[in-house]
Every structure is written in structure tokens, then in C-alpha cells.
Motif scaffolding. Sequence first.
Motif, PDB file in Angstrom:
ATOM      1  N   HIS A   1      84.487  40.570  19.808  1.00 17.42           N
ATOM      2  CA  HIS A   1      83.710  41.709  19.285  1.00 17.42           C
ATOM      3  C   HIS A   1      82.424  41.194  18.646  1.00 17.42           C
ATOM      4  O   HIS A   1      82.443  40.203  17.925  1.00 17.42           O
ATOM      5  CB  HIS A   1      84.542  42.584  18.344  1.00 17.42           C
ATOM      6  CG  HIS A   1      84.881  41.993  17.003  1.00 17.42           C
ATOM      7  ND1 HIS A   1      84.025  42.049  15.925  1.00 17.42           N
ATOM      8  CD2 HIS A   1      85.986  41.352  16.566  1.00 17.42           C
ATOM      9  CE1 HIS A   1      84.599  41.478  14.876  1.00 17.42           C
ATOM     10  NE2 HIS A   1      85.788  41.035  15.241  1.00 17.42           N
TER      11      HIS A   1
ATOM     12  N   ASP B   1      83.595  35.553  12.790  1.00 16.76           N
ATOM     13  CA  ASP B   1      84.192  36.876  13.052  1.00 16.76           C
ATOM     14  C   ASP B   1      83.094  37.848  13.454  1.00 16.76           C
ATOM     15  O   ASP B   1      82.537  38.519  12.621  1.00 16.76           O
ATOM     16  CB  ASP B   1      84.920  37.341  11.785  1.00 16.76           C
ATOM     17  CG  ASP B   1      85.743  38.583  12.012  1.00 16.76           C
ATOM     18  OD1 ASP B   1      85.875  39.016  13.170  1.00 16.76           O
ATOM     19  OD2 ASP B   1      86.250  39.141  11.022  1.00 16.76           O
ATOM     20  N   ASP B   2      82.689  37.989  14.720  1.00 15.64           N
ATOM     21  CA  ASP B   2      83.393  37.295  15.777  1.00 15.64           C
ATOM     22  C   ASP B   2      82.365  36.822  16.813  1.00 15.64           C
ATOM     23  O   ASP B   2      82.595  36.964  18.008  1.00 15.64           O
ATOM     24  CB  ASP B   2      84.454  38.230  16.364  1.00 15.64           C
ATOM     25  CG  ASP B   2      85.255  37.597  17.487  1.00 15.64           C
ATOM     26  OD1 ASP B   2      85.448  36.376  17.457  1.00 15.64           O
ATOM     27  OD2 ASP B   2      85.617  38.318  18.418  1.00 15.64           O
TER      28      ASP B   2
ATOM     29  N   GLU C   1      84.765  46.938  16.256  1.00  9.48           N
ATOM     30  CA  GLU C   1      86.088  46.423  15.883  1.00  9.48           C
ATOM     31  C   GLU C   1      86.340  46.653  14.395  1.00  9.48           C
ATOM     32  O   GLU C   1      87.388  47.143  13.993  1.00  9.48           O
ATOM     33  CB  GLU C   1      86.184  44.933  16.227  1.00  9.48           C
ATOM     34  CG  GLU C   1      87.612  44.398  16.288  1.00  9.48           C
ATOM     35  CD  GLU C   1      88.146  43.856  14.967  1.00  9.48           C
ATOM     36  OE1 GLU C   1      89.348  43.557  14.899  1.00  9.48           O
ATOM     37  OE2 GLU C   1      87.385  43.753  13.985  1.00  9.48           O
ATOM     38  N   GLU C   2      85.349  46.288  13.596  1.00  5.72           N
ATOM     39  CA  GLU C   2      85.525  46.372  12.140  1.00  5.72           C
ATOM     40  C   GLU C   2      85.558  47.824  11.656  1.00  5.72           C
ATOM     41  O   GLU C   2      85.971  48.110  10.552  1.00  5.72           O
ATOM     42  CB  GLU C   2      84.376  45.627  11.422  1.00  5.72           C
ATOM     43  CG  GLU C   2      84.182  44.178  11.861  1.00  5.72           C
ATOM     44  CD  GLU C   2      85.276  43.237  11.363  1.00  5.72           C
ATOM     45  OE1 GLU C   2      86.303  43.714  10.833  1.00  5.72           O
ATOM     46  OE2 GLU C   2      85.099  42.010  11.509  1.00  5.72           O
TER      47      GLU C   2
ATOM     48  N   ASP D   1      89.264  36.419  18.649  1.00  2.60           N
ATOM     49  CA  ASP D   1      88.706  36.969  17.416  1.00  2.60           C
ATOM     50  C   ASP D   1      88.951  35.961  16.290  1.00  2.60           C
ATOM     51  O   ASP D   1      90.092  35.708  15.925  1.00  2.60           O
ATOM     52  CB  ASP D   1      89.387  38.315  17.131  1.00  2.60           C
ATOM     53  CG  ASP D   1      88.644  39.130  16.087  1.00  2.60           C
ATOM     54  OD1 ASP D   1      87.709  38.594  15.469  1.00  2.60           O
ATOM     55  OD2 ASP D   1      89.017  40.304  15.908  1.00  2.60           O
ATOM     56  N   ILE D   2      87.857  35.398  15.774  1.00  5.03           N
ATOM     57  CA  ILE D   2      87.906  34.324  14.762  1.00  5.03           C
ATOM     58  C   ILE D   2      88.465  33.052  15.410  1.00  5.03           C
ATOM     59  O   ILE D   2      89.574  32.622  15.139  1.00  5.03           O
ATOM     60  CB  ILE D   2      88.708  34.730  13.502  1.00  5.03           C
ATOM     61  CG1 ILE D   2      88.272  36.130  13.027  1.00  5.03           C
ATOM     62  CG2 ILE D   2      88.549  33.708  12.395  1.00  5.03           C
ATOM     63  CD1 ILE D   2      88.983  36.609  11.756  1.00  5.03           C
TER      64      ILE D   2
HETATM   65 ZN   LIG Z   1      87.242  40.166  13.950  1.00  2.53          ZN
END
Ligand SMILES: [Zn+2]
Length: 475
Positions: A161, A184-185, A222-223, A250-251
Amino acid sequence: MTNRGSASNAILGAIAGTICFWVAISPTFAQQRIPHDPAEPQQGLPHPKLLPRPTGAIARQSVDEKSMRALIDQLVSCGTRLSLSSWTDPKRGIGCGRDHIVARLNEIAKDSGGKLQIVVDKFESTSERTGGKPVPLESVYAILPGSDPKFAKTLFIVSGHYDSIPSFPSDIMKPEIDAPGADDDASGVSVSVESARLVSKAAANGKSANRATLLFAAIPGEEQGLLGGYHLLDWAKQQGYTIGGMLDDDIVGADPAPGAPHRVRLFSGSGEIDDCDSPGRELARAIEEIDGRESIRMVFRVDRYGRGGDHYPFYKAGLPAVRFTEPLEDYNHEHQTPRTENGIEYGDRAKYLNATFLGDVARDNAEALRQLAMAPAPPTNAKLTGAVTPDAKVFWSAEDDPERAGFEILWRETTEARWQVYDFAESPGQTVLHGVSTDNHFFAVRSVGKNGARSIAVPTETERRPPPQPTGTKQ
Ligand SMILES: [Zn+2]
């Protein structure tokens, strides 16, 4: 020193020798070390000849770490990529992030001889974190169409994302605050984009042609509530795709613990069927087999405790979806507005990333995607029968496929995490596992291509036969 060292070694050697001797003769130890169960099957295990995995593996040194880092730096330079920030300002906001991703993918598409198609998918979505109002969003997809018309509507997805967020929960709707989002990310986006380069290059050399279609995604929202993930699932359905697998990164950029690089964590949910495994779990096992246990640390839970990601909508829909995440997160560097407080630095900055680790993750994603997209379709309708008989019977169906060599029948102890190959069968239908109980193992079937690529495993469903129950009880 030398003399003392030799003396200790001699003593250690003598002790080790004594222990070995004692273990060899001690019945107590022998019982603890060798499982003492009836042989199953009594006549011994079959020894099927297994096809080797596909040749042409993507080499670790072919990963372009420099370009991955350059893309991350470009994304960070946008100041914030909050999904509620500007889509039109080329210097600051999420639109700036989109532009850098599209530019990099266009470069890669040019090198792919025009095979890779870039799509910007515009949509609107609403959540609590958009203030309950619909907001415009744009997902970026690079699509590598499948070479086999039979599988061109099967889709393997890798996704990161590209939106970011400042401190949670105080600043999550404030585009004026910086949110570098390197780990992130932007890290996951760089893995998705680099996978597009590596896999399309491998496909171009002919041997690694992807039978199924591949989609390399960079998605927003995403967030704000997995908005891009939910939309990606809807989009794929609308386009008529079947999801072969979804790899969420992700991360995946930092690895701060001593001894790096470590293994990447691969999360998969358990599903909701008793005695069975979710398609996500089977995808995780397939990836571990492709990339090796030295590269992948499987974690048998849907995500980190109390947290979520873009694989979740796919997982909840019963589809094969997993999440890659770095080995040990530093919470001062995630979801934090950049600042220094009491001498502690907060913020998700690119300087905390580990290029070697990130490159490993890109290679592992790309090779998993390459092999999965080369494989025949997984079997369907896999069933286990034969309860209260001496033999387990495994049944499955599959459509005709001239590129398929056959099927591997898999089994594992109910307490084991991984499948083992029990036997090989050339055709679908029923195979009787003589002298094998239905009760002591779990069973699955997977397809094997003539090229050695394996589909994800499909666990056998068992007949649901609850034990007899009382029809009335006096209290
Ligand atoms: Zn993330």
C-alpha cells in the motif's frame, strides 16, 4: 591457554563419548527418541519419483536494491501520502506518490517488451477514517497477462500500500502533517514493483512463462480501513478473475535486530473449518516450500495480534491470501509523526531500512509468484472417505490439462505444520491408500506441472459424521 584448551576439549570429548554410549544402550532414551507407534502402512511407504522444481529460479543477485531504495526515497519525498491528501499536487501528497510509482512501472514495462500493462484504477470509498464521506482513490496495477488461455483468468496478486499515516490515532486525518511511510509501506510497494521487473524479465526468457495472469499492485487507503484492498477484491471479481493467490507485503523493509538479515514473517489465518486449513495457510506452505525454511518464517495467525492488512478482505472471502512482514517491528518507527522526544527519534524514515533484507523479500516474492503462475490449477472437490475401514480413500477432480504431469497426494501428522508427499497419481479420481488409517493424519492433493511447478495444496474434506448423541436426558 593452548594447553588448557586442549585439556578441556579432551574432557568434553570424553563426556560426549560417554553420553553417546549411554544413549545407545539406554532403553529409556531409545523410547523417548524413537516414536513407538504401529507402522503405517504396515507394508512400508510408497516411494514415488518426484519431479524436480522448475529450473530458472530468480537469482538473489538479480534484485535491483538500488532502484528499490530510489523508489522508496521518491515516495518519502512526497512529505505525506495520506489518502486524504492532494491527488493533484506533484510535490506533496498521495498523488505525488502515485506519479512516482507509475513512472517506475512504465520504465519496467518498456523493458518487458510491452507485455506489462499499467492501469490506474480510480474509485471512491468511505469509512470512519474518511469522516464518513466518500473520498477519491487511485490504485496502480501492473498486469502481466497469462500465456495460457486456460489460466489467463486466474490471477496471482502481489500488493503493497502506498498511502502513509502520521501518529495514530491523533493525526490520521491530517494531510498537513508529514508521514514519510518508508517502511509502512513504501517498502511493500518497492517489493511489488521490483517483483514486476523480476518476473516479467524471467517470463520474457521463455522458460518461465506465466500460465496465469500476474498483478503487481500499489494501492491506497490501507490506513483508512483497507479501502484499496477491499476495492482490489471487487475489481478482480468484476474483471472475471479467479484469485489464485494474494501476497500482501506490508512493513517489509527494516530488520534492526543483531544478526540481520533474518527471515521474513509470513502470516496466514487458520480458516473456519474444523480439521482443515484455510487456502491462505496452503499458500503460506507453498511459498515456504518454494523459497525455503531458511528464508520464510511461517506464523500461523491471520496477522499480527489485533492488527490487519490488505490480505484480510481476501482471507475473509475464503481465498488464498497471506501477509509478509519484517521480523521485528520497531513501534517508534511506525505510525509516528516524525519528531524527537526525550532523546528518542520517532518517525517512519528510510534510514532505518535494511537494503539486504528488503532485497531478500523481493526475491522471495518474485520467485514464489513465478512458480505459482507456472503451475497447473489446484485440484477441486478433494474428499477423504474410508472411515472405519483399513484404508483411507482420497478422491479429487481436475479439468484436463496437457501441461500437467499428475498429482501429489500429501499427508501430515495432525500435529505437524507441513505436508509430506505420500504418493503420486497420474490421473484424478480415487486413490486408495492401502493400510493407511483415516484418523491419524490429515490429507491433501496438489497438481504438478510437467515443468515441476506445484499448485497450492487442497486439503481433503471429510464426511461430517458427529458421534451419536442422546435424544433426551433426564435431569
Ligand atoms: Zn501498512
